[in-house]
Each structure stands twice: as C-alpha cells, then as structure tokens.
Write a protein that holds these residues in place. Sequence first.
Motif, PDB file in Angstrom:
ATOM      1  N   VAL A  82     -80.956 -56.137  23.301  1.00  0.00           N
ATOM      2  CA  VAL A  82     -82.237 -56.842  23.313  1.00  0.00           C
ATOM      3  C   VAL A  82     -83.391 -55.828  23.329  1.00  0.00           C
ATOM      4  O   VAL A  82     -83.434 -54.950  24.196  1.00  0.00           O
ATOM      5  N   PHE A  83     -84.303 -55.969  22.351  1.00  0.00           N
ATOM      6  CA  PHE A  83     -85.463 -55.090  22.232  1.00  0.00           C
ATOM      7  C   PHE A  83     -86.741 -55.922  22.217  1.00  0.00           C
ATOM      8  O   PHE A  83     -86.708 -57.126  21.963  1.00  0.00           O
ATOM      9  N   GLU A  84     -87.864 -55.249  22.463  1.00  0.00           N
ATOM     10  CA  GLU A  84     -89.144 -55.910  22.248  1.00  0.00           C
ATOM     11  C   GLU A  84     -89.265 -56.270  20.765  1.00  0.00           C
ATOM     12  O   GLU A  84     -88.707 -55.589  19.891  1.00  0.00           O
ATOM     13  N   LEU A  85     -89.983 -57.327  20.484  1.00  0.00           N
ATOM     14  CA  LEU A  85     -90.174 -57.776  19.100  1.00  0.00           C
ATOM     15  C   LEU A  85     -91.400 -57.097  18.516  1.00  0.00           C
ATOM     16  O   LEU A  85     -92.504 -57.224  19.053  1.00  0.00           O
ATOM     17  N   LEU A  86     -91.201 -56.360  17.437  1.00  0.00           N
ATOM     18  CA  LEU A  86     -92.294 -55.716  16.724  1.00  0.00           C
ATOM     19  C   LEU A  86     -92.508 -56.445  15.401  1.00  0.00           C
ATOM     20  O   LEU A  86     -91.680 -57.251  14.981  1.00  0.00           O
ATOM     21  N   GLU A  87     -93.612 -56.141  14.730  1.00  0.00           N
ATOM     22  CA  GLU A  87     -94.002 -57.018  13.619  1.00  0.00           C
ATOM     23  C   GLU A  87     -93.334 -56.683  12.294  1.00  0.00           C
ATOM     24  O   GLU A  87     -92.674 -57.524  11.693  1.00  0.00           O
ATOM     25  N   MET A  88     -93.527 -55.472  11.780  1.00  0.00           N
ATOM     26  CA  MET A  88     -92.935 -55.109  10.498  1.00  0.00           C
ATOM     27  C   MET A  88     -92.846 -53.596  10.403  1.00  0.00           C
ATOM     28  O   MET A  88     -93.584 -52.870  11.068  1.00  0.00           O
ATOM     29  N   ASN A  89     -91.904 -53.114   9.572  1.00  0.00           N
ATOM     30  CA  ASN A  89     -91.778 -51.670   9.417  1.00  0.00           C
ATOM     31  C   ASN A  89     -92.738 -51.164   8.337  1.00  0.00           C
ATOM     32  O   ASN A  89     -93.365 -51.942   7.625  1.00  0.00           O
ATOM     33  N   LEU A  90     -92.845 -49.852   8.235  1.00  0.00           N
ATOM     34  CA  LEU A  90     -93.802 -49.259   7.295  1.00  0.00           C
ATOM     35  C   LEU A  90     -93.479 -49.597   5.851  1.00  0.00           C
ATOM     36  O   LEU A  90     -94.385 -49.736   5.021  1.00  0.00           O
ATOM     37  N   LEU A  91     -92.189 -49.727   5.538  1.00  0.00           N
ATOM     38  CA  LEU A  91     -91.800 -50.110   4.185  1.00  0.00           C
ATOM     39  C   LEU A  91     -92.390 -51.461   3.813  1.00  0.00           C
ATOM     40  O   LEU A  91     -92.963 -51.638   2.735  1.00  0.00           O
ATOM     41  N   GLN A  92     -92.266 -52.402   4.727  1.00  0.00           N
ATOM     42  CA  GLN A  92     -92.778 -53.748   4.477  1.00  0.00           C
ATOM     43  C   GLN A  92     -94.294 -53.782   4.498  1.00  0.00           C
ATOM     44  O   GLN A  92     -94.921 -54.535   3.741  1.00  0.00           O
ATOM     45  N   PHE A  93     -94.884 -52.957   5.346  1.00  0.00           N
ATOM     46  CA  PHE A  93     -96.343 -52.888   5.421  1.00  0.00           C
ATOM     47  C   PHE A  93     -96.932 -52.418   4.094  1.00  0.00           C
ATOM     48  O   PHE A  93     -97.928 -52.956   3.612  1.00  0.00           O
ATOM     49  N   LEU A  94     -96.298 -51.416   3.493  1.00  0.00           N
ATOM     50  CA  LEU A  94     -96.770 -50.930   2.192  1.00  0.00           C
ATOM     51  C   LEU A  94     -96.672 -52.022   1.134  1.00  0.00           C
ATOM     52  O   LEU A  94     -97.550 -52.176   0.286  1.00  0.00           O
ATOM     53  N   LYS A  95     -95.596 -52.792   1.181  1.00  0.00           N
ATOM     54  CA  LYS A  95     -95.344 -53.784   0.144  1.00  0.00           C
ATOM     55  C   LYS A  95     -96.181 -55.042   0.319  1.00  0.00           C
ATOM     56  O   LYS A  95     -96.735 -55.570  -0.644  1.00  0.00           O
ATOM     57  N   THR A  96     -96.282 -55.538   1.563  1.00  0.00           N
ATOM     58  CA  THR A  96     -96.900 -56.841   1.778  1.00  0.00           C
ATOM     59  C   THR A  96     -98.375 -56.771   2.137  1.00  0.00           C
ATOM     60  O   THR A  96     -99.125 -57.700   1.859  1.00  0.00           O
ATOM     61  N   LYS A  97     -98.805 -55.674   2.750  1.00  0.00           N
ATOM     62  CA  LYS A  97    -100.189 -55.577   3.204  1.00  0.00           C
ATOM     63  C   LYS A  97    -101.044 -54.697   2.308  1.00  0.00           C
ATOM     64  O   LYS A  97    -102.186 -55.025   2.000  1.00  0.00           O
ATOM     65  N   LEU A  98    -100.506 -53.544   1.918  1.00  0.00           N
ATOM     66  CA  LEU A  98    -101.301 -52.603   1.131  1.00  0.00           C
ATOM     67  C   LEU A  98    -101.060 -52.747  -0.362  1.00  0.00           C
ATOM     68  O   LEU A  98    -101.981 -52.755  -1.163  1.00  0.00           O
ATOM     69  N   GLY A  99     -99.801 -52.813  -0.747  1.00  0.00           N
ATOM     70  CA  GLY A  99     -99.477 -52.907  -2.162  1.00  0.00           C
ATOM     71  C   GLY A  99     -99.642 -51.604  -2.913  1.00  0.00           C
ATOM     72  O   GLY A  99     -99.577 -51.572  -4.134  1.00  0.00           O
ATOM     73  N   SER A 100     -99.878 -50.516  -2.200  1.00  0.00           N
ATOM     74  CA  SER A 100    -100.048 -49.214  -2.843  1.00  0.00           C
ATOM     75  C   SER A 100     -99.811 -48.132  -1.810  1.00  0.00           C
ATOM     76  O   SER A 100     -99.457 -48.412  -0.662  1.00  0.00           O
TER      77      SER A 100
END
Length: 506
Positions: A98-116
């Motif tokens: 059991v771990f704390e819940l974090l939002e998203m990893n850097l791979l997903q952040f690049l794809k879904t939030k930044l796109g570049s």
Amino acid sequence: MSITLTESQLIFGQVLQSSSTQYTIIEFIGEGAFGKVAKCQVNSTSKLVAVKILKDTFVQDVEEELSMLSKINLLDPDQFNLVKFHERFEYSSYTCLVFELLEMNLLQFLKTKLGSSMYVNQIRPIAKQMLVALQRLQSLGITHNDIKPDNVMLVNTEEDTLQVKLIDFGQAHPSSSTTHGKWLQPMGYRAPEVCLGLPFTEAIDMWGLGYMLANLYLNTNLFPVSCEYLMMKAMVEYLGMPSEDQLLFGMHTKRFFCQEADEFGLGWRLLTPEEYSDINRVKAKEWPTWRPHFFSLDDLLYIYEEEDAEEFKDRTEFIDFLKHLLTLDEEKRFSPTEALQHPFIRMSHLSQDPDSSDYLTTAQALMPTEASHSVTPVKDGEAHVAEEADEVPPTPASSQITHIETDVPKVPLSHVNDDNERVQEPCQDLGKELHLPATQSDSGICSFPEQFPNHCDEGLECVSSVNGPMVEDVPFPTPKRFKNIRRFFSRIQKLFFSCCCSSVQE
C-alpha cells in the motif's frame, strides 16, 4: 501453480482486508508484469491509496523492496521527494503493498498535459527534487537502479509548481551489495560502467537521471533504445570513447570494442555492425534515418530556436549540467550534492535586473519551496539509518500528503505558441493514470507525430527493464518546437568550415 490476476478474481468494489485496515477497490489504474495496481479507498477514513497487487512469481523479490522501503520510511519521505509506503499485507493468495496515491508519471504528463518536450525552466524543479531524493538514498546506502520518467510521479498537477516523487523500489538494493557485471537499468538509461561490466556504485542513478532529463528536453530518447550496439555507438559519438582502464577491465568490453594495432601501438575502436553481429550473434540494427548524428551534447543547444536571451542562457547551463551527469567516468560524474550546487539548479546565472527578470520570476514560480534537508552522504548507510532512527520517529501510516506552496507568483504550466499567446492544455481524466511502470501502450515518451508517420520502424522491439517496459524511440526533435532543422545543420557546417579555414591559415 501460477496465479493470473483477472478482474473476475479481483473486482471493483471488492474489499481487501489487512490486519488493521479495509481497502475498497475503486478501479484498476495500472497493470504490468508484476501484477496490478488498484486505486482503493480506506474505509475508515475515505482516504485514497494505491495498492500494488503482486503476482506470486514476484513475491520472492518483495522482501528486498520492503527492506528498502522500511529504511526510507524511517524519516518523512515527503521531505525527500520519495513515495510514502504504508503497509504490506496478504489477502487470499495475493501479496499487497500500500502506497500513497500520486497523480501521474512524467511520461503521462508529457503526453496528456504538455503534448511536447519540456522547457528547461520546467525541467529544473524536477531535476532538483530528484537530486534531493538521490542524495537521501545515497545517505541511506541505497541505489535505485531504475531511474526513468515512468518512475517519477507528479503529486498534483493542479498545483502550479511541479512537485514530484520517486517511486518503484523493486530494483533497488544496498549500494554495498552490487554485483560486478550484472545487467541493470533499462536500455538507454544503462550507465557505461554497467554496459562494460565494470564495478559500479550509486553513481549509476546519476547517469539515469541525466539521461531522463535529456529525454524530457528532447521528447524522445537521447540514444537509440532498439539495439544495444546503436546505444553504445551513440554514446561514443556524443561523449567520446571510454577510458583505457574502463575498456581494459570491463567484463563486457569485447561485446562492443576491439583492439587493433596502428602506428601508435595497440588501440581500441568500436566494432563495426558486422563485427558486432558476428561476435554476439545478434544482428545490429541500422541507424534510424530520422535520427541525426551529434558530435557532442553541445549540439543539443541548437536544435530549438532561440526564443529569449535568458532562456538561451538557461539552456546553455542545462547542457553543461547534463555533461556533468552524463560523464563516462563514474568517478568524475557529479554526486547529488555537487549537482545541487550547479548554476542551473541554483539559477545564479539568470539576470537579477528587475527590468529583465520575467524569465527568472517564471523559473522561480515553478520551483517548490525549500522543504528538504541537506544531507551529507555517508558510505555506511546502515549506521546512518541507525543513528537517525533514534532522533526521528517513523512516519505514521495515516499521515496525509503535504503540498508545498511557493512564495512567488504562480505561473500556469503551459506553452507559448508562435504568436506569444498562452495555450492551455485540455484537462484529462486522471482517474485511470498508472501509479507504477507503464504498460506497453504507454511505452513511448510521446505519441508518434502525424508529420512523421514513416520515420519510425514500428517492427523494432523495445528492450524492457526488469520491472517494466522501456520507452520507445520516436522521431525527434518534436515538430512543435523544432522550427528550422536547416538552421541547426547550417551552424554545424559553418563551424566545420571555420575550423578548416583556421587550419589552413596556420
């Protein structure tokens, strides 16, 4: 008998019972070779957590991971940008962490939030927090062994600062128990001492960090990851040949290099693709047509247009920072403590003039406040843990995630288009983001740009790390920021002719 996790065995709404807590499964948010990750609610507090549910084939490897996590939890992981571990329990035939819940990893952040790709002022807060994390691990005598974008997670993307944590200690081990010649780290991220079969230290994590930061800047891999020969070829082209001692004493040196006589005596050279294929009985792949050959890391400075004098100055320091992390000789590679003093991290190179401080203000706004302790690395991690364990009580399992606030104006995380208008990225449904290594569908740093549909050989297989798929090669630089490729090669051409003219004059 091997257990296969299926949704018929573990279903939504099912309650996982530990000795003291009930966890209700809300949804499955990740799946990999290890098993599944479930987003769960703690019934007594309604707090959300991430539960890593292991397949039985991985249970035998969990004890060392638990040993590493217990050391980390002796002090507050929040202060050192490390994932918080709550408990381990057995449910039916499953082992659950059991771990704390974090939002998203850097791979997903690049794809879904930044796109570049990321700008260097966005990379800096990630670099600093990871250096603090590695500084703490070094003081505890722990080597992570698997630094990569999908093992670095954002705490909360709604915050304007970039607060991240290092996760997944499945490959971590005590620095004192490294195995000479063992294959570690995913392809591309593999430090030269690991590639050559030399003794290695926690310095391999600094190499992994440098490679990851370069990937965030490029939006793809710095080296090819589809073939270990091409990876070594790129390493030599960008960084130069390993030293004589490295080549002489490496257990795996002859996989990539050979000695031959010349007018100066015996010298080392990289094998040709044909020689590599004959010796290793693995065909060396061809260099991708879309991937340029760089002469050094300095070439990365010019792959994007100069947008602002301060930004270009910052970019220059970032490339210098990368050189100190991506140093072939581990003894000359920066330690976390040394890296934290580099101008790129300290921002000492940026203008303090109030009339030209917009870039500095933006850069400061992205940085979390100073919440981490300065740690003096020690060699004897066990002794260090024992000393500090008496001073600071263990972190309670019920402690909440703390969000670090900045004292400077907030600046939205968004890119600027060609008309200097701010472009907001659309919100994504974050409920199904992974907490642990990406699945095969998340194996690329970004999706293939439509402008380059045929520039990647989709038949190439990506080499995986032990605990999750490795990121794929994708065409770079990303078209969104790479405005004029001819300008880059023009600079190289001018530099070449300038050198030739100087030689002729002499």
